[in-house]
Design a protein around this motif. Structure first.
Motif, PDB file in Angstrom:
ATOM      1  N   UNK A  94     -23.631 -26.296  31.233  1.00 14.62           N
ATOM      2  CA  UNK A  94     -24.611 -25.223  31.111  1.00 14.62           C
ATOM      3  C   UNK A  94     -24.021 -23.994  31.783  1.00 14.62           C
ATOM      4  N   UNK A  95     -24.466 -22.797  31.421  1.00 11.06           N
ATOM      5  CA  UNK A  95     -23.959 -21.604  32.117  1.00 11.06           C
ATOM      6  C   UNK A  95     -24.272 -21.670  33.615  1.00 11.06           C
ATOM      7  N   UNK A  96     -23.355 -21.168  34.424  1.00 15.44           N
ATOM      8  CA  UNK A  96     -23.511 -21.268  35.869  1.00 15.44           C
ATOM      9  C   UNK A  96     -24.768 -20.576  36.398  1.00 15.44           C
ATOM     10  N   UNK A  97     -25.220 -19.429  35.839  1.00 14.06           N
ATOM     11  CA  UNK A  97     -26.466 -18.852  36.365  1.00 14.06           C
ATOM     12  C   UNK A  97     -27.684 -19.760  36.156  1.00 14.06           C
ATOM     13  N   UNK A  98     -27.711 -20.510  35.060  1.00 10.16           N
ATOM     14  CA  UNK A  98     -28.827 -21.428  34.815  1.00 10.16           C
ATOM     15  C   UNK A  98     -28.781 -22.580  35.820  1.00 10.16           C
ATOM     16  N   UNK A 102     -31.764 -23.112  38.571  1.00 11.75           N
ATOM     17  CA  UNK A 102     -32.460 -24.403  38.612  1.00 11.75           C
ATOM     18  C   UNK A 102     -32.350 -25.029  39.994  1.00 11.75           C
ATOM     19  N   UNK A 103     -31.180 -24.920  40.588  1.00 14.84           N
ATOM     20  CA  UNK A 103     -30.976 -25.457  41.924  1.00 14.84           C
ATOM     21  C   UNK A 103     -31.864 -24.760  42.946  1.00 14.84           C
ATOM     22  N   UNK A 104     -31.980 -23.443  42.841  1.00 15.23           N
ATOM     23  CA  UNK A 104     -32.808 -22.698  43.795  1.00 15.23           C
ATOM     24  C   UNK A 104     -34.281 -23.072  43.658  1.00 15.23           C
ATOM     25  N   UNK A 105     -34.776 -23.161  42.430  1.00 10.08           N
ATOM     26  CA  UNK A 105     -36.179 -23.512  42.214  1.00 10.08           C
ATOM     27  C   UNK A 105     -36.456 -24.919  42.730  1.00 10.08           C
ATOM     28  N   UNK A 106     -35.555 -25.833  42.462  1.00 13.05           N
ATOM     29  CA  UNK A 106     -35.728 -27.209  42.913  1.00 13.05           C
ATOM     30  C   UNK A 106     -35.668 -27.311  44.440  1.00 13.05           C
ATOM     31  N   UNK A 107     -34.763 -26.565  45.062  1.00 15.68           N
ATOM     32  CA  UNK A 107     -34.664 -26.587  46.523  1.00 15.68           C
ATOM     33  C   UNK A 107     -35.921 -26.000  47.159  1.00 15.68           C
ATOM     34  N   UNK A 108     -36.439 -24.914  46.605  1.00 19.43           N
ATOM     35  CA  UNK A 108     -37.656 -24.307  47.151  1.00 19.43           C
ATOM     36  C   UNK A 108     -38.841 -25.250  47.023  1.00 19.43           C
ATOM     37  N   UNK A 109     -38.981 -25.894  45.856  1.00 20.06           N
ATOM     38  CA  UNK A 109     -40.104 -26.822  45.682  1.00 20.06           C
ATOM     39  C   UNK A 109     -39.958 -28.048  46.583  1.00 20.06           C
ATOM     40  N   UNK A 110     -38.738 -28.489  46.805  1.00 18.11           N
ATOM     41  CA  UNK A 110     -38.515 -29.646  47.687  1.00 18.11           C
ATOM     42  C   UNK A 110     -38.853 -29.319  49.138  1.00 18.11           C
ATOM     43  N   UNK A 122     -36.139 -36.622  45.750  1.00 17.58           N
ATOM     44  CA  UNK A 122     -35.249 -36.412  44.605  1.00 17.58           C
ATOM     45  C   UNK A 122     -34.769 -34.969  44.499  1.00 17.58           C
ATOM     46  N   UNK A 123     -35.595 -34.048  44.896  1.00 16.42           N
ATOM     47  CA  UNK A 123     -35.274 -32.633  44.714  1.00 16.42           C
ATOM     48  C   UNK A 123     -34.134 -32.131  45.574  1.00 16.42           C
ATOM     49  N   UNK A 124     -34.090 -32.535  46.819  1.00 15.38           N
ATOM     50  CA  UNK A 124     -33.042 -32.031  47.710  1.00 15.38           C
ATOM     51  C   UNK A 124     -31.638 -32.456  47.274  1.00 15.38           C
ATOM     52  N   UNK A 125     -31.375 -33.747  47.017  1.00 11.25           N
ATOM     53  CA  UNK A 125     -30.014 -34.110  46.587  1.00 11.25           C
ATOM     54  C   UNK A 125     -29.647 -33.530  45.218  1.00 11.25           C
ATOM     55  N   UNK A 126     -30.619 -33.464  44.318  1.00  9.72           N
ATOM     56  CA  UNK A 126     -30.324 -32.901  42.998  1.00  9.72           C
ATOM     57  C   UNK A 126     -30.010 -31.415  43.112  1.00  9.72           C
ATOM     58  N   UNK A 127     -30.717 -30.704  43.991  1.00 12.54           N
ATOM     59  CA  UNK A 127     -30.430 -29.277  44.149  1.00 12.54           C
ATOM     60  C   UNK A 127     -29.035 -29.053  44.737  1.00 12.54           C
ATOM     61  N   UNK A 128     -28.610 -29.908  45.655  1.00 13.11           N
ATOM     62  CA  UNK A 128     -27.245 -29.796  46.202  1.00 13.11           C
ATOM     63  C   UNK A 128     -26.223 -30.066  45.095  1.00 13.11           C
ATOM     64  N   UNK A 129     -26.472 -31.076  44.271  1.00 12.98           N
ATOM     65  CA  UNK A 129     -25.567 -31.375  43.163  1.00 12.98           C
ATOM     66  C   UNK A 129     -25.502 -30.208  42.176  1.00 12.98           C
ATOM     67  N   UNK A 130     -26.651 -29.580  41.896  1.00 13.34           N
ATOM     68  CA  UNK A 130     -26.662 -28.456  40.957  1.00 13.34           C
ATOM     69  C   UNK A 130     -25.925 -27.243  41.511  1.00 13.34           C
ATOM     70  N   UNK A 131     -26.002 -27.030  42.827  1.00 12.64           N
ATOM     71  CA  UNK A 131     -25.213 -25.949  43.436  1.00 12.64           C
ATOM     72  C   UNK A 131     -23.723 -26.234  43.255  1.00 12.64           C
ATOM     73  N   UNK A 132     -23.339 -27.471  43.507  1.00 12.13           N
ATOM     74  CA  UNK A 132     -21.937 -27.873  43.329  1.00 12.13           C
ATOM     75  C   UNK A 132     -21.495 -27.681  41.871  1.00 12.13           C
ATOM     76  N   UNK A 133     -22.338 -28.099  40.934  1.00 12.26           N
ATOM     77  CA  UNK A 133     -22.018 -27.941  39.517  1.00 12.26           C
ATOM     78  C   UNK A 133     -21.926 -26.470  39.137  1.00 12.26           C
TER      79      UNK A 133
END
Length: 130
Positions: A55-59, A63-71, A96-107
């Motif tokens: 996916x494009x990096x801005x998306x 997504x990572x930011x929204x997930x981290x904020x909700x977590x 689930x949100x915190x580890x996924x948001x870290x993974x999305x930042x890495x991606x």
């Protein structure tokens, strides 16, 4: 003719490998051109697999930011007493949100790096006017 090694400096563990590569003679031009075509396709295949999500990096970053904020919000809600969505749902969002948001930042970082390299390659291959 010795082959020049271009790129990052070698790691201390690779010092012997670099010396061996420099000591080898360069191949004839016909062999080099056929090898460069096969090596460029291998590099392209490797770059296609250089990032985990296509996916494009801005998306990915958004997504990572929204997930981290909700977590983090769910974590505060758990710490504050009775969660509005119930304990199980709020705990699941947090867990689930915190580890996924870290993974999305890495991606997003990997994908952004790959996008930048591709843009640099396109810029360097453009003909220039003098």
């Amino acid at each position: 003719d010795e082959e020049e090694i271009v790129g990052l400096p070698p790691l201390p563990s690779d010092a012997g490998k670099v010396v061996k590569a420099v000591e080898q003679k360069a191949a004839p031009a016909a062999v080099v051109s056929s090898n460069s075509a096969s090596s460029s396709s291998a590099v392209e295949e490797e770059e296609l697999q250089a990032y985990p999500i296509d996916l494009p990096s801005p998306i990915l970053l958004a997504t990572s930011m929204v997930l981290a904020i909700s977590s983090i919000g769910s974590l505060f809600e758990l710490a504050g007493g009775t969660p509005k969505l119930g304990f199980a749902v709020t705990a699941a969002i947090t867990a689930l949100g915190l580890p996924i948001s870290v993974f999305l930042i890495y991606a997003a970082i990997l994908k952004g790096s790959a996008e930048t390299e591709e843009a640099d390659r396109e810029f360097m291959n453009k003909p220039r006017r003098l």
